[in-house]
Design a protein around this motif. Structure first.
Motif, PDB file in Angstrom:
ATOM      1  N   PHE A  93       2.896 -36.225  31.541  1.00  0.00           N
ATOM      2  CA  PHE A  93       1.907 -35.857  30.529  1.00  0.00           C
ATOM      3  C   PHE A  93       1.955 -36.819  29.340  1.00  0.00           C
ATOM      4  N   MET A 115       0.748 -23.673  37.962  1.00  0.00           N
ATOM      5  CA  MET A 115       1.705 -24.251  37.024  1.00  0.00           C
ATOM      6  C   MET A 115       2.748 -23.193  36.679  1.00  0.00           C
ATOM      7  N   LEU A 141       1.265 -27.862  27.798  1.00  0.00           N
ATOM      8  CA  LEU A 141       1.497 -28.915  28.783  1.00  0.00           C
ATOM      9  C   LEU A 141       1.847 -30.239  28.114  1.00  0.00           C
ATOM     10  N   TYR A 188      -7.286 -28.228  30.364  1.00  0.00           N
ATOM     11  CA  TYR A 188      -6.812 -27.530  31.551  1.00  0.00           C
ATOM     12  C   TYR A 188      -7.248 -26.071  31.527  1.00  0.00           C
ATOM     13  N   ASN A 234      -0.335 -35.014  39.772  1.00  0.00           N
ATOM     14  CA  ASN A 234       0.021 -33.622  39.477  1.00  0.00           C
ATOM     15  C   ASN A 234      -0.681 -32.667  40.434  1.00  0.00           C
ATOM     16  N   LEU A 284       3.796 -22.514  31.074  1.00  0.00           N
ATOM     17  CA  LEU A 284       2.869 -23.596  30.740  1.00  0.00           C
ATOM     18  C   LEU A 284       1.445 -23.117  31.031  1.00  0.00           C
ATOM     19  N   THR A 310      -3.337 -25.965  27.626  1.00  0.00           N
ATOM     20  CA  THR A 310      -3.325 -27.423  27.492  1.00  0.00           C
ATOM     21  C   THR A 310      -2.295 -27.856  26.459  1.00  0.00           C
TER      22      THR A 310
END
Length: 467
Positions: free
Chosen positions: A338, A298, A308, A355, A268, A302, A305
């Motif tokens: 994911f 991103m 995602l 994240y 990613n 999104l 976390t």
């Protein structure tokens, strides 16, 4: 009708709202209502007819676009509806580019503006040409690795890979309309992509007790197709410590974070990185956690976390590069990577990575509970119960570690010895596709546990297996 990303209420008209119109034109379009307050209450305006003529002229004179300005009336009160279409090219207001993002209006400049202009033209940063790059300049080892992975994952047939390098690049859409190879081709397959794109490499560091306590570090260069495997080998042979448990003969090597999950996060980072930032992907490894950072972005929706790890569409920051990695079988489609991260964390019984999106994408990978328990258990025991990171001079060796399956290297060695087809450590290493150091380590464990015994000397002796 309510305020949203595409709807805005204003109680009265101000010329500064031309920025909102510019922002809508550069985003996905929208509607601006004049005569409604921030709470959605209709207030009406007294100069509606004057504004019907003024606003369209201002928009055309300052931005060169056309908007629909409609006079509306409700309960005897006049208000205006200004409908703005999304424009195929970037629009500026007095030389400044505005963009509607969520509920805010912001200016876009520099590299972000370059990306936005390309996007408005239906082009992408990684699809831009590299005029001096020729197909014969590409790395044959990177192309061979791509073909091997693509066939192995069923993304391409063997017949589809038996084409010239030029045809392969054409099939991967890595040429632009003028016949030039693109930045995506340079990143994925050129031996030294940093010649064309500064910072196209990965940097790893191991830290002690503090963020300033850098103990050692490495840089991984070369085609991106090759960087992933090289980085994973380094992380799981040099930078992470495996703690060991046994279930009978089964020796289980446990790292603090699942390799499958780590690989997906790394992929990613490679796919979503903003390469025009000129900064490398940075991986900071500690005893029981790890950070993976890239200066990427991103999709706006999104932004947490939680989102995602919900079902979402795939919107790679570098779509041509993403397509190349997809064809190789290294990444999943439709955001399913994911799910793979989640499965790895569940298999280890560990937490999902966290994240953060400030100044890029930062991913925190914490150790699973079992690893923390093993760390505590082994803290007072001898070092024979752990595998320490390999020495600096061993980094270049090919190392394959099976950390996710119940069949360990000891079991594989034992099966080979039972079959009697191999006798030397070199033969075992070749049969199992590992190095001799791994074979010797496995044999030492088997001897310690009493499963094998060497009868006779090194040259003419043989291994005896005790059932």
């Amino acid at each position: 009708m309510a305020e949203s990303q595409n709807v805005e209420w204003k109680e009265s008209w101000q010329d500064d709202y031309l920025k909102w119109i510019c922002g809508y034109a550069n985003a996905s379009g929208g509607t601006l209502y004049i005569g409604i307050d921030d709470h959605g209450n209709l207030k009406g305006i007294n100069n509606a007819k004057k504004l019907l003529e003024k606003i369209p002229n201002q928009v055309t004179d300052t931005m060169g676009i056309i908007v629909d300005v409609n006079l509306c009336n409700k309960d005897g009160l006049d208000y205006l509806e200004i409908v703005v279409d999304k424009y195929p090219t970037m629009i500026s207001f007095h030389g400044v580019y505005y963009y509607r993002s969520g509920s805010t209006m912001r200016t876009i400049t520099g590299k972000e503006l370059d990306r936005a202009i390309l996007r408005a033209q239906g082009r992408t940063w990684d699809g831009m040409p590299v005029p001096r790059l020729k197909v014969e300049d590409l790395s044959q080892s990177a192309i061979a690795l791509f073909k091997k992975k693509a066939i192995g994952r069923g993304r391409l047939t063997e017949e589809e890979t038996k084409v010239s390098d030029q045809v392969l690049m054409e099939n991967l859409r890595l040429y632009d309309d003028d016949g030039y190879l693109t930045r995506a081709a340079a990143l994925a397959f050129y031996p030294d992509p940093e010649r064309w794109i500064t910072g196209a490499y990965i940097k790893i560091g191991f830290f002690g007790e503090s963020d300033s306590d850098l103990l050692y570090q490495d840089e991984i260069h070369g085609p991106l197709i090759e960087q992933i495997d090289k980085t994973m080998d380094l992380i799981y042979t040099k930078y992470m410590k495996a703690l060991i448990t046994y279930q009978g003969i089964q020796r289980i090597e446990r790292f603090f974070f699942h390799p499958d999950s780590c690989r997906e996060i790394l992929l990613n980072a490679v796919i979503h990185k903003a390469y025009e930032s000129c900064n490398p992907i940075q991986i900071s490894v500690y005893e029981d956690h790890m950070y993976i950072w890239n200066e990427g972005k991103m999709p706006e929706e999104l932004d947490s976390t939680e989102k995602l790890f919900e079902k979402h569409s795939s919107k790679p920051y570098n779509p041509k590069l993403a397509n190349t990695f997809f064809k190789s079988g290294m990444i999943e489609a439709w955001g399913r990577g994911f799910d793979k991260i989640r499965r790895g964390c569940e298999e280890y019984g560990g937490p999902l990575p966290k994240y953060e999106f400030s100044g890029g994408v930062m991913v925190l990978c914490n150790a699973c509970d079992l690893y923390l328990q093993l760390m505590k258990k082994n803290s007072g025991e001898s070092s024979s119960e752990t595998i320490d990171p390999i020495n600096e001079q061993d980094v270049t060796k090919e190392v394959t570690i099976d950390v996710t399956k119940e069949v360990t290297i000891e079991t594989k060695i034992l099966n080979l010895l039972k079959e009697g087809t191999v006798t030397t450590t070199s033969e075992m290493a070749e049969a199992l596709n590992v190095n001799r150091r791994t074979i010797q380590r496995g044999i030492d464990e088997l001897r310690k546990l009493g499963y094998v015994e060497r009868v006779g000397g090194r040259r003419y002796g043989h291994w005896e297996v005790h059932q």
